[in-house]
Design a protein around this motif. Structure first.
Motif, PDB file in Angstrom:
ATOM      1  N   LEU A 116       0.854  -1.213  -0.043  1.00 28.02           N
ATOM      2  CA  LEU A 116      -0.049  -0.015  -0.267  1.00 28.02           C
ATOM      3  C   LEU A 116       0.958   1.305   0.092  1.00 28.02           C
ATOM      4  N   ASP A 117       0.115   2.585   0.026  1.00 29.14           N
ATOM      5  CA  ASP A 117       0.923   3.473   0.249  1.00 29.14           C
ATOM      6  C   ASP A 117       0.557   4.461   1.339  1.00 29.14           C
ATOM      7  N   ALA A 118       0.763   5.557   1.660  1.00 31.60           N
ATOM      8  CA  ALA A 118       0.746   6.370   2.780  1.00 31.60           C
ATOM      9  C   ALA A 118      -1.064   6.418   2.913  1.00 31.60           C
ATOM     10  N   GLN A 121      -2.763   3.523   3.873  1.00 25.32           N
ATOM     11  CA  GLN A 121      -2.341   3.149   5.388  1.00 25.32           C
ATOM     12  C   GLN A 121      -3.138   3.843   6.319  1.00 25.32           C
ATOM     13  N   LYS A 122      -3.202   5.221   6.073  1.00 20.98           N
ATOM     14  CA  LYS A 122      -4.397   5.892   6.974  1.00 20.98           C
ATOM     15  C   LYS A 122      -5.561   5.424   6.816  1.00 20.98           C
ATOM     16  N   LEU A 124      -6.870   2.666   6.034  1.00 21.85           N
ATOM     17  CA  LEU A 124      -7.048   1.261   6.914  1.00 21.85           C
ATOM     18  C   LEU A 124      -7.138   1.528   8.292  1.00 21.85           C
ATOM     19  N   ALA A 125      -6.269   2.401   8.995  1.00 15.72           N
ATOM     20  CA  ALA A 125      -6.520   2.518  10.311  1.00 15.72           C
ATOM     21  C   ALA A 125      -7.722   3.190  10.975  1.00 15.72           C
ATOM     22  N   THR A 135       1.830  -4.930   6.579  1.00 19.58           N
ATOM     23  CA  THR A 135       1.965  -3.935   5.220  1.00 19.58           C
ATOM     24  C   THR A 135       3.410  -3.528   4.772  1.00 19.58           C
ATOM     25  N   ARG A 137       5.247  -0.434   2.214  1.00 22.30           N
ATOM     26  CA  ARG A 137       4.865   0.661   1.698  1.00 22.30           C
ATOM     27  C   ARG A 137       5.548   0.449   0.414  1.00 22.30           C
ATOM     28  N   ASP A 145       9.011  -0.683   6.784  1.00 17.28           N
ATOM     29  CA  ASP A 145       8.120  -1.222   6.174  1.00 17.28           C
ATOM     30  C   ASP A 145       8.412  -0.637   4.626  1.00 17.28           C
TER      31      ASP A 145
END
Length: 518
Positions: A116-118, A121-122, A124-125, A135, A137, A145
Motif C-alpha cells: 500500500l501507500d501512505a 495506510q491511513k 485502513l487505520a 503492510t 509501503r 516497512d
C-alpha cells in the motif's frame, strides 16, 4: 450469437516465466517507464525475484492471496508479478474505496500481506475493524516497512514454483456500487489466453502501451499484461491528464492504448490535440462504459490507428468486439461476439428468447471467471444454464442483436425504468438529449413517482458558455420523445459522477435527486 472459434493452440506458460524468458532474450529492452524512470526486462526480472523471495521468506505459500492497494508505479508492477512468481494470487484493490469496504475486501480475500501507500495506510487505520495484516509501503524508500528495505537482498532467487493454469491469477473486486464488492477470480489460463489473442492487435516486442487507468481495474490489466508478457514496453501514467498524456504519447511513440470514453472525449476536446504527432498509434481500445457513436466516429477521423471497442464483464462470460473502421455503419452497436465466445438473450424468468427479441445478455467463453471469491451464493446468482447444462454468466445488461449479429445495448437491467408498467431504456432518452447542440453528456435515471411508480429525470453537462435553462431543454427533449418517455425534470451539473474508470454512477444521481415526484 456465436463468434468464430479461436483455433490458436499455444502451450501454456505463466506470466512470471514469460518475463524470465524475455529477460534472457531482450534484457536491455525497456519493460516499464514511469515518471521519468525506465526499467529494463533484465532489471525487472531481478526485482521480481527479490519480491518473490521476500514473500516466501515471510511465509506466503502458493495459492495464498496478496493484496495491493496503491497508485500505479514500477514498484506496484514488481509487487504484482513478484507475488505471481511466488505462486500467490493478487487482489488489486481501489485506493478510493471506503475504509470499511477496503478492510472487508482484504478479509474476504484472506490476504495476509498488503502492499500500500501512505494514504491507504491511513484509511485502513480508520476502518471500523482494521485488518491484522502485514503492510509494505510502495511509495517510500526509507523505513522498516519500505518496499526497498523489505525486498530480499540483491541476487536472491526464490524457490521455483510450478504455476498451474487453473490457479487463481488475480481477484478483481467489483466497483461496489450496489453493495459490498464481490471478488472475481480469474485464472492464469485466462490471462494467458487473453494475452496471446492480443497478438492479432499488434501486441509484441514492438508495442509501446500508454496506460492511464488504474492498475486495480481489469480495464487496465487487459492491456498491461499482454504488453509485458509479449515483450513490449508499458508507459505508466499514475494520474490521467490530457496534456501529459499527449506529451507522453508523442515522446515515446506510443503504439497502443486502452482508454475509457470520458478520456477520449477529454483528449479530443483539448485545443492542442491536433498539434501532437500521434501517427505511431497502431491500436486504440475502449471498454467499461457506453461509447457514443459520434465520439467513436470522431476518434476514427482524427486519431491515427485502429479503434476497437470491447464489451464484456470482468466476470468473463462473453465479449463483443467492434472494429470501428471496418464497420462505420455499426457504431451504435458494441460489435459481434469475439472468437470462441457465445451470447444469448433470456427473459426475466430465465427462458431463452428467439432471434429479434430484447432480453438480458448472457454469455460463455474460455475467459469466464471461476466464481466470486468466498461467495458461492453470489456466484450462483450470476450463472445461467441452458437446456444442455452449459454454463453462462449473466451480464445484467439488456440488449438485442440486429440482423447482422451486432449487439445493440439498451441499458443495465438495474437502470431500466418501469413507468406506468412500460419499460423505458435510459440510453434511448440519453441519445436524444445529447443531440441538442448545447449538451455534452446526459445520464437519465428513474426516480420514485406516486403516479407512475418511476419517472425519468435527466442530468446533463453543457458546453462552455451555453445559457440553456433546464425547462427549455426539457421541453425540447420531450417534443422528441415518446409519450411514456417524457422527462419529469432536467438537472444541469458541472460533471457527472464517475468511478475511477469512467463509469457514470447512476445510483449517486438517484440518491442525490432527493424525494420522488408525483
Amino acid at each position: 450469437m456465436t463468434g468464430t472459434p479461436d483455433t490458436a493452440l499455444v502451450p501454456f506458460v505463466s506470466l512470471p516465466d514469460e518475463i524470465r524468458l524475455l529477460a534472457r532474450t531482450q534484457g536491455e529492452r525497456a519493460a516499464l517507464v514511469c515518471d521519468g524512470e525506465t526499467v529494463s526486462y533484465a532489471a525487472f526480472d531481478t526485482f521480481v525475484d527479490r519480491c518473490a523471495a521476500a514473500l516466501q521468506r515471510d511465509g506466503v505459500a502458493p495459492r495464498d492471496v496478496v493484496a495491493i492497494c496503491a497508485q500505479g508505479s514500477i514498484a506496484y508492477a514488481v509487487a504484482f508479478v513478484g507475488a505471481l512468481r511466488a505462486g500467490a494470487a493478487v487482489a488489486p484493490l481501489s485506493p478510493t474505496a471506503h475504509p470499511d469496504s477496503l478492510a472487508g475486501m482484504i478479509a474476504n480475500a484472506g490476504a495476509g500481506l498488503v502492499f500500500l501507500d501512505a494514504e491507504v495506510q491511513k484509511a485502513l487505520a480508520a476502518a471500523a475493524a482494521p485488518p491484522a495484516v502485514r503492510t509494505v509501503r510502495l511509495d517510500t524508500k526509507t523505513g522498516q516497512d519500505a518496499f526497498d528495505s523489505w525486498l530480499a537482498p540483491a541476487g536472491t532467487v526464490p524457490e521455483p514454483v510450478a504455476i498451474q493454469p487453473e490457479w487463481a491469477f488475480n481477484i478483481i473486486y467489483s466497483s461496489g456500487t450496489t453493495g459490498m464488492p464481490k471478488g472475481i477470480v480469474q485464472s492464469h489460463a485466462m490471462r494467458f489466453a487473453y494475452a496471446h489473442r492480443s497478438i492479432s492487435r499488434g501486441y509484441g516486442p514492438g508495442a509501446v502501451t500508454l496506460i492511464s487507468t488504474p492498475l486495480y481495474s481489469n480495464t487496465t490489466l487487459v492491456s498491461f499484461f499482454p504488453t509485458l508478457g509479449l515483450g513490449g514496453t508499458v508507459v505508466l501514467m499514475p494520474k490521467f491528464d490530457t496534456k501529459r498524456y499527449l506529451e507522453l504519447a508523442q515522446q515515446h511513440r506510443a503504439t497502443h492504448t486502452m482508454l475509457v470514453p470520458v478520456q477520449y472525449r477529454r483528449l479530443l476536446a483539448d485545443p492542442d490535440f491536433d498539434r501532437y504527432d500521434l501517427t505511431s498509434f497502431q491500436s486504440k481500445s475502449c471498454t467499461s462504459a457506453p461509447f457514443a457513436a459520434d465520439l467513436k466516429a470522431e476518434v476514427v477521423r482524427r486519431w491515427p490507428g485502429t479503434l476497437t471497442e470491447f464489451y464484456g464483464m470482468t466476470e468473463g462470460g462473453a465479449s463483443c468486439e467492434l472494429r470501428a473502421e471496418e464497420h462505420p455503419g455499426k457504431l451504435h452497436t458494441v460489435g459481434q461476439p469475439m472468437p470462441g465466445h457465445e451470447m444469448r438473450l433470456i427473459d426475466p424468468e430465465g427462458r431463452e428468447l428467439p432471434p429479434g427479441s430484447i432480453g438480458e445478455v448472457v454469455g460463455r467463453s474460455p475467459t469466464m471467471m471461476t466464481g466470486y471469491y468466498g461467495q458461492p451464493d453470489k456466484t450462483a446468482e450470476a450463472e445461467w444454464y441452458d437446456a444442455t447444462g452449459e454454463r453462462f454468466i449473466r451480464t445484467g445488461d439488456i440488449g438485442r442483436f440486429d440482423e447482422d449479429g451486432f449487439l445493440v445495448l439498451m441499458d443495465r437491467k438495474k437502470d431500466m425504468i418501469i413507468s406506468g408498467g412500460f419499460n423505458i431504456y435510459p440510453s434511448d432518452l440519453e441519445q436524444v438529449i445529447v443531440e441538442h447542440p448545447d449538451v455534452i453528456e446526459a445520464a437519465v435515471v428513474g426516480v420514485g413517482s406516486e403516479r407512475w411508480g418511476e419517472t425519468p429525470v435527466a442530468f446533463v453537462t453543457l458546453r462552455e458558455g451555453a445559457a440553456l435553462e433546464p425547462p427549455s431543454l426539457m421541453a425540447w427533449a420531450n417534443e422528441r420523445l415518446g409519450k411514456m418517455q417524457r422527462l419529469a425534470a432536467v438537472v444541469v451539473v458541472d460533471a457527472l459522477p464517475r468511478s475511477a474508470i469512467g463509469k457514470v454512477l447512476k445510483r449517486d444521481l438517484r440518491e442525490g435527486f432527493g424525494r420522488g415526484l408525483a
